[in-house]
Design a protein around this motif. Structure first.
Motif, short mmCIF file in Angstrom:
data_model
loop_
_atom_site.label_atom_id
_atom_site.label_comp_id
_atom_site.label_asym_id
_atom_site.label_seq_id
_atom_site.Cartn_x
_atom_site.Cartn_y
_atom_site.Cartn_z
N TYR A 148 -16.38 24.74 14.75
CA TYR A 148 -17.29 24.61 13.44
C TYR A 148 -15.78 24.22 12.36
O TYR A 148 -15.46 23.73 11.68
CB TYR A 148 -17.50 25.72 12.89
CG TYR A 148 -17.59 25.89 11.44
CD1 TYR A 148 -18.95 26.36 11.20
CD2 TYR A 148 -16.61 26.15 10.44
CE1 TYR A 148 -18.89 26.59 9.40
CE2 TYR A 148 -16.84 26.81 9.13
CZ TYR A 148 -17.96 26.45 8.67
OH TYR A 148 -18.27 26.31 7.07
N ALA A 149 -14.54 24.29 12.98
CA ALA A 149 -12.71 24.43 12.14
C ALA A 149 -12.66 22.30 12.42
O ALA A 149 -12.81 22.06 11.33
CB ALA A 149 -11.71 24.51 13.00
N ASN B 298 -16.35 20.50 10.11
CA ASN B 298 -16.91 21.61 8.51
C ASN B 298 -15.45 21.37 8.34
O ASN B 298 -15.32 21.24 6.60
CB ASN B 298 -17.52 22.56 9.13
CG ASN B 298 -19.08 22.68 9.73
OD1 ASN B 298 -19.66 22.51 10.70
ND2 ASN B 298 -19.54 22.83 8.55
N ILE B 299 -14.48 22.21 8.30
CA ILE B 299 -13.50 22.47 8.40
C ILE B 299 -12.56 21.24 8.00
O ILE B 299 -11.29 21.19 8.14
CB ILE B 299 -11.99 23.74 8.89
CG1 ILE B 299 -13.45 25.04 8.63
CG2 ILE B 299 -11.27 23.84 8.36
CD1 ILE B 299 -12.42 25.96 9.04
N GLU B 300 -13.09 20.31 9.03
CA GLU B 300 -12.57 19.15 9.56
C GLU B 300 -11.09 18.81 10.10
O GLU B 300 -9.87 17.96 9.21
CB GLU B 300 -12.29 17.96 7.88
CG GLU B 300 -13.85 17.92 7.16
CD GLU B 300 -14.04 17.07 6.35
OE1 GLU B 300 -13.12 16.82 5.62
OE2 GLU B 300 -15.04 16.86 5.49
N PHE C 298 -14.10 32.54 6.89
CA PHE C 298 -13.93 31.11 7.82
C PHE C 298 -14.96 30.58 8.08
O PHE C 298 -15.35 29.57 7.67
CB PHE C 298 -13.58 31.97 8.98
CG PHE C 298 -13.14 30.75 10.00
CD1 PHE C 298 -12.18 30.77 10.33
CD2 PHE C 298 -14.44 30.07 10.75
CE1 PHE C 298 -11.42 29.06 11.28
CE2 PHE C 298 -13.94 29.40 11.68
CZ PHE C 298 -12.59 29.42 12.16
N SER D 187 -16.32 28.20 5.17
CA SER D 187 -15.56 27.35 4.71
C SER D 187 -15.78 26.05 4.52
O SER D 187 -16.63 25.86 5.33
CB SER D 187 -14.08 28.06 5.30
OG SER D 187 -12.87 26.74 4.56
N PRO E 255 -13.33 22.04 4.25
CA PRO E 255 -12.54 21.35 4.74
C PRO E 255 -10.93 21.97 4.14
O PRO E 255 -10.89 22.54 2.60
CB PRO E 255 -12.57 20.07 4.17
CG PRO E 255 -14.26 19.74 3.46
CD PRO E 255 -14.46 21.00 3.16
N LEU E 256 -9.92 22.03 4.54
CA LEU E 256 -9.08 22.56 4.39
C LEU E 256 -7.69 21.85 5.16
O LEU E 256 -8.14 20.95 6.31
CB LEU E 256 -8.70 24.34 5.27
CG LEU E 256 -9.67 25.26 4.45
CD1 LEU E 256 -9.78 27.03 5.46
CD2 LEU E 256 -9.38 25.59 2.99
N PHE F 49 -5.64 26.38 7.97
CA PHE F 49 -6.85 26.92 8.58
C PHE F 49 -5.90 27.68 9.32
O PHE F 49 -6.49 28.41 9.95
CB PHE F 49 -7.26 25.24 9.21
CG PHE F 49 -7.73 25.77 10.61
CD1 PHE F 49 -8.83 26.02 10.70
CD2 PHE F 49 -6.98 24.84 11.54
CE1 PHE F 49 -8.82 26.40 11.95
CE2 PHE F 49 -7.13 25.19 13.49
CZ PHE F 49 -8.34 25.74 13.47
N GLN G 109 -7.11 31.48 10.12
CA GLN G 109 -7.93 31.16 11.76
C GLN G 109 -6.72 32.33 12.56
O GLN G 109 -6.88 33.62 13.34
CB GLN G 109 -7.89 30.56 12.51
CG GLN G 109 -7.60 30.04 14.19
CD GLN G 109 -8.91 29.12 14.93
OE1 GLN G 109 -9.68 29.45 14.19
NE2 GLN G 109 -8.17 29.21 15.88
#
Length: 410
Positions: free
Chosen positions: A240-241, A244-246, A297, A300, A302-303, A308, A312
């Motif tokens: 997912y990081a 989706n969080i890029e 989380f 969420s 992009p961070l 991030f 986390q």
């Protein structure tokens, strides 16, 4: 039951403890490293979320089954020989993971590795009790239990760095290389440990008695749900990081390093709070507090890397921290004479919870045409719901256990 041929000199105890801790470190690295490798494996082997969750859950399922079976005959053989055989099996099957180039082959190897990894954990904790006198056993257990943090801070980031520089298969070759010296130390320095039972017991009868006690059954339900609620989410954290969080896959190692360092600190604080305020109060607070990073989380977008890492770390420290007061509560449940069987069953149930929820998460979470995960937010809500139910189980256990150390009121 009495021990034979065990007379370790006190100056040798630290050597045994460090070797057992090293076994647990490689064991933890082998289990944990699959999750941050998720994005790489899903792309490299072209596998779906259900297939990836099957890779993770197969390890837990086989560990749960073998833990139950192994407990029935573990006391009949020399523990050193059992440890050597199991360590060799662990090394060979981990090497097999590194030689895999398809989903089917990797799944087979992970299932077999789980068999040996689950057995290793059981033998390690049995040997601590066999070799270390009670008055020094608490400190020994503390060193062994620190293996997760050490693996998170050093082992997993190093394994991921190797994967980034070469390929994912070499992460498993790295585990094999650090396991071989440990095996040699076991062969050359460990004493033989024999167990002689004065009276043979009926395992079926013992299990029946174990499960007829309501506080035992509730304890098993509690650890199943607490472990399961965590593993609805943990296997797909890294995927997912990245998707989706890029976050770049090469930055995942920093998440485990930073999270591991903070987990070492917060675990100490949570342990002190548990002793001071009681297991139930601390567990209740952590369940409620952990809803924040879970919701944040799993929903969420992009961070930045720093954002991030902070998120986390917040997630890892609060969610994993719940196990400390839970295990403290549960440790008061069994009588001394049934503790071995109880803890063996508890570990199997805990692994079973991990396996079932990891497997189910693969069907809740799916991917879009662009590779992004969808359904992770739903998994987060389900995880929180299960965690809230565990508060009732924990309250029931705290109420049933008559101990001056447990305070139930909130």
């Amino acid at each position: 039951m009495k021990l034979k041929k065990i007379a370790p000199h006190p100056q040798h105890e630290i050597r045994y403890i460090l070797i057992l801790a090293a076994i647990q470190i490689v064991n933890v690295i082998d289990f944990v490293i699959m999750m941050p490798l998720g994005p790489t494996l899903m792309d490299g082997l072209s596998i779906t979320p259900p297939q990836f969750s099957t890779l993770i859950s197969s390890y837990s399922f086989s560990g749960a089954i073998i833990g139950f079976i192994f407990g029935m005959f573990a006391d009949k053989y020399d523990r050193k020989n059992l440890l050597i055989i199991t360590m060799i099996g662990f090394i060979v099957t981990t090497l097999g993971c590194g030689l895999s180039n398809s989903f089917t082959t990797l799944l087979t190897m992970r299932t077999l590795t789980g068999v040996f990894a689950g057995t290793l954990t059981t033998i390690v904790f049995a040997l601590v009790s066999d070799l270390i006198p009670f008055e020094r056993r608490g400190k020994a257990m503390g060193i062994i239990m620190s293996s997760f943090s050490v693996a998170s801070v050093l082992g997993v980031p190093l394994g991921l760095a190797i994967a980034d520089a070469t390929n994912w298969q070499n992460s498993f070759h790295f585990i094999v290389l650090i396991s071989i010296p440990i095996l040699l130390l076991i062969i050359l320095t460990f004493p033989n440990v024999f167990i002689e039972k004065e009276n043979e017991t009926n395992m079926v009868k013992d299990l029946k008695v174990l499960f007829t006690k309501s506080k035992n059954t509730i304890s098993f339900l509690l650890i199943f749900c607490v472990s399961g609620s965590m593993f609805l989410l943990i296997p797909f954290l890294s995927t997912y990081a990245v998707k989706n969080i890029e976050v770049d896959t090469t930055d995942l190692k920093w998440a485990y390093m930073v999270g591991g360092v903070f987990t070492i600190i917060t675990s100490r604080i949570i342990g002190i709070c548990t002793d001071k305020f009681g297991g139930f109060k601390v567990f209740f607070a952590l369940v409620m507090f952990s809803t924040v990073p879970i919701l944040w989380f799993t929903h969420s977008g992009p961070l930045s890397l720093s954002g991030f890492l902070a998120l986390q770390t917040f997630f890892m420290t609060t969610v994993s921290g719940r196990l400390i007061p839970v295990m403290t509560l549960i440790s008061e449940v069994p009588k001394p004479e049934e503790r071995g069987l109880f803890m063996g069953m508890l570990n199997s149930v805990r692994a079973l919870g991990r396996g079932i929820m990891t497997f189910l998460s693969g069907f809740v979470i799916t991917t879009t045409a662009t590779g992004k995960l969808i359904g992770y937010g739903t998994a987060g809500i389900i995880s929180i719901s299960i965690a809230l139910i565990t508060i009732l189980f924990a309250y029931t256990i705290a109420s049933k256990v008559s101990s001056q150390y447990q305070k139930v009121s909130i």
